[in-house]
Scaffold this motif. Structure first.
Motif, short mmCIF file in Angstrom:
data_model
loop_
_atom_site.label_atom_id
_atom_site.label_comp_id
_atom_site.label_asym_id
_atom_site.label_seq_id
_atom_site.Cartn_x
_atom_site.Cartn_y
_atom_site.Cartn_z
N ILE A 82 -3.06 -3.34 5.18
CA ILE A 82 -2.62 -2.07 4.60
C ILE A 82 -2.34 -2.29 3.13
CG2 ILE A 82 -0.79 -0.33 4.60
CD1 ILE A 82 -0.33 -1.00 7.54
N MET A 83 -2.82 -1.39 2.29
CA MET A 83 -2.49 -1.41 0.86
C MET A 83 -1.31 -0.47 0.64
SD MET A 83 -4.34 -3.53 -0.83
CE MET A 83 -3.80 -3.03 -2.44
N CYS A 84 -0.28 -0.97 -0.01
CA CYS A 84 0.93 -0.19 -0.22
C CYS A 84 1.23 -0.03 -1.71
CB CYS A 84 2.13 -0.89 0.42
SG CYS A 84 1.98 -1.13 2.18
N GLU A 85 1.76 1.11 -2.06
CA GLU A 85 2.25 1.38 -3.42
C GLU A 85 3.66 1.93 -3.30
OE1 GLU A 85 -0.46 3.97 -5.45
OE2 GLU A 85 -2.13 2.56 -5.25
N ASN A 86 4.63 1.13 -3.71
CA ASN A 86 6.03 1.51 -3.62
C ASN A 86 6.44 1.94 -2.21
OD1 ASN A 86 6.75 1.02 -6.36
ND2 ASN A 86 5.62 2.85 -6.90
N GLU A 119 9.66 0.31 -0.90
CA GLU A 119 9.20 0.11 -2.28
C GLU A 119 8.33 -1.14 -2.47
OE1 GLU A 119 11.94 1.08 -5.49
OE2 GLU A 119 13.27 2.05 -4.02
N PHE A 120 7.72 -1.63 -1.41
CA PHE A 120 6.80 -2.77 -1.52
C PHE A 120 5.47 -2.31 -2.12
CE2 PHE A 120 3.14 -5.11 0.05
CZ PHE A 120 3.46 -6.40 -0.32
N THR A 121 4.89 -3.14 -2.99
CA THR A 121 3.57 -2.88 -3.57
C THR A 121 2.69 -4.10 -3.35
OG1 THR A 121 4.44 -1.37 -5.23
CG2 THR A 121 2.29 -2.35 -5.68
N ALA A 153 12.92 -7.85 4.24
CA ALA A 153 11.94 -8.93 4.08
C ALA A 153 11.06 -8.78 2.85
CB ALA A 153 11.07 -9.04 5.33
N CYS A 154 10.54 -7.60 2.56
CA CYS A 154 9.68 -7.38 1.39
C CYS A 154 10.22 -6.25 0.50
CB CYS A 154 8.26 -7.05 1.85
SG CYS A 154 7.42 -8.46 2.60
N TYR A 155 11.50 -6.03 0.57
CA TYR A 155 12.15 -4.95 -0.17
C TYR A 155 11.88 -5.06 -1.67
CZ TYR A 155 15.91 -1.84 -1.74
OH TYR A 155 16.63 -0.84 -2.33
N LYS A 156 11.27 -4.02 -2.23
CA LYS A 156 10.96 -3.90 -3.66
C LYS A 156 10.11 -5.04 -4.21
CE LYS A 156 14.73 -0.94 -5.14
NZ LYS A 156 15.74 -0.70 -6.17
N ALA A 157 9.38 -5.74 -3.36
CA ALA A 157 8.54 -6.85 -3.82
C ALA A 157 7.20 -6.35 -4.34
CB ALA A 157 8.31 -7.83 -2.67
N ALA A 164 9.13 -10.65 -7.79
CA ALA A 164 8.40 -10.12 -8.95
C ALA A 164 8.70 -8.65 -9.20
CB ALA A 164 6.90 -10.37 -8.81
N GLU A 165 9.87 -8.19 -8.80
CA GLU A 165 10.22 -6.79 -8.99
C GLU A 165 10.37 -6.44 -10.47
OE1 GLU A 165 13.81 -3.65 -8.60
OE2 GLU A 165 14.18 -5.78 -8.64
N ASP A 166 10.91 -7.34 -11.24
CA ASP A 166 11.17 -7.08 -12.66
C ASP A 166 9.95 -7.30 -13.54
OD1 ASP A 166 13.83 -6.50 -12.13
OD2 ASP A 166 14.43 -8.60 -12.32
N TYR A 167 9.97 -6.69 -14.66
CA TYR A 167 9.00 -6.91 -15.73
C TYR A 167 7.58 -6.49 -15.42
CZ TYR A 167 12.99 -9.87 -16.69
OH TYR A 167 14.27 -10.34 -16.83
N GLY A 168 7.38 -5.67 -14.39
CA GLY A 168 6.04 -5.15 -14.10
C GLY A 168 5.04 -6.21 -13.69
N SER A 169 5.51 -7.32 -13.17
CA SER A 169 4.60 -8.40 -12.77
C SER A 169 4.40 -8.39 -11.26
CB SER A 169 5.18 -9.75 -13.22
OG SER A 169 6.41 -9.99 -12.56
N SER A 170 3.64 -9.34 -10.77
CA SER A 170 3.46 -9.50 -9.33
C SER A 170 3.17 -10.96 -9.03
CB SER A 170 2.34 -8.61 -8.80
OG SER A 170 1.09 -9.10 -9.20
#
Length: 127
Positions: free
Chosen positions: A40-44, A71-73, A88-92, A111-117
């Motif tokens: 599954i592809m998730c966005e937020n 909020e996982f992406t 487990a993947c909260y806001k990741a 990697a939640e901060d700074y727009g990274s992943s």
């Protein structure tokens, strides 16, 4: 331990996590690049291009636990291991999770901060 750590490749330590811009050393193993089954592809926390939550779309095969995929992406493998556990993947922000992020806060805020992943989590961050 279930965590993927290997030193069998000329002393290269494999912790199962690579940043999107980082490459595996030539003497180390490559991380899995695709799910062994459905994903599954998730966005937020919402299925990309849809309205369902990722938790709902997983139907028990991923995103199990309170706030597990809120909020996982990224892409989640539906493998009965990925993103299971409280937060487990909260806001990741992880491009691909294969058999990982399993346990209490396992990959929360990764990697939640700074727009990274993070490029991939493969059979790691478990416990």
């Amino acid at each position: 331990s279930d965590i993927a750590i290997s030193t069998s490749h000329k002393g290269a330590l494999d912790i199962g996590i690579l940043n999107r811009k980082q490459k595996a050393p030539d003497n180390g193993r490559r991380l899995a690049t695709k799910c062994p089954g459905d994903s599954i592809m998730c966005e937020n926390g919402i299925v990309a291009g849809g309205n369902d939550t990722c938790e709902s779309a997983c139907d028990g095969s991923c995103c199990v636990g309170v706030y597990a995929c809120v909020e996982f992406t990224g892409e989640l493998c539906m493998d009965n291991v990925t993103c299971m556990g409280y937060d487990a993947c909260y806001k990741a922000n992880i491009d691909l999770v294969v058999g990982g992020c399993n346990g209490f806060y396992a990959c929360a805020y990764a990697a939640e901060d700074y727009g990274s992943s993070i490029g991939a989590v493969s059979n790691s961050c478990r416990g």
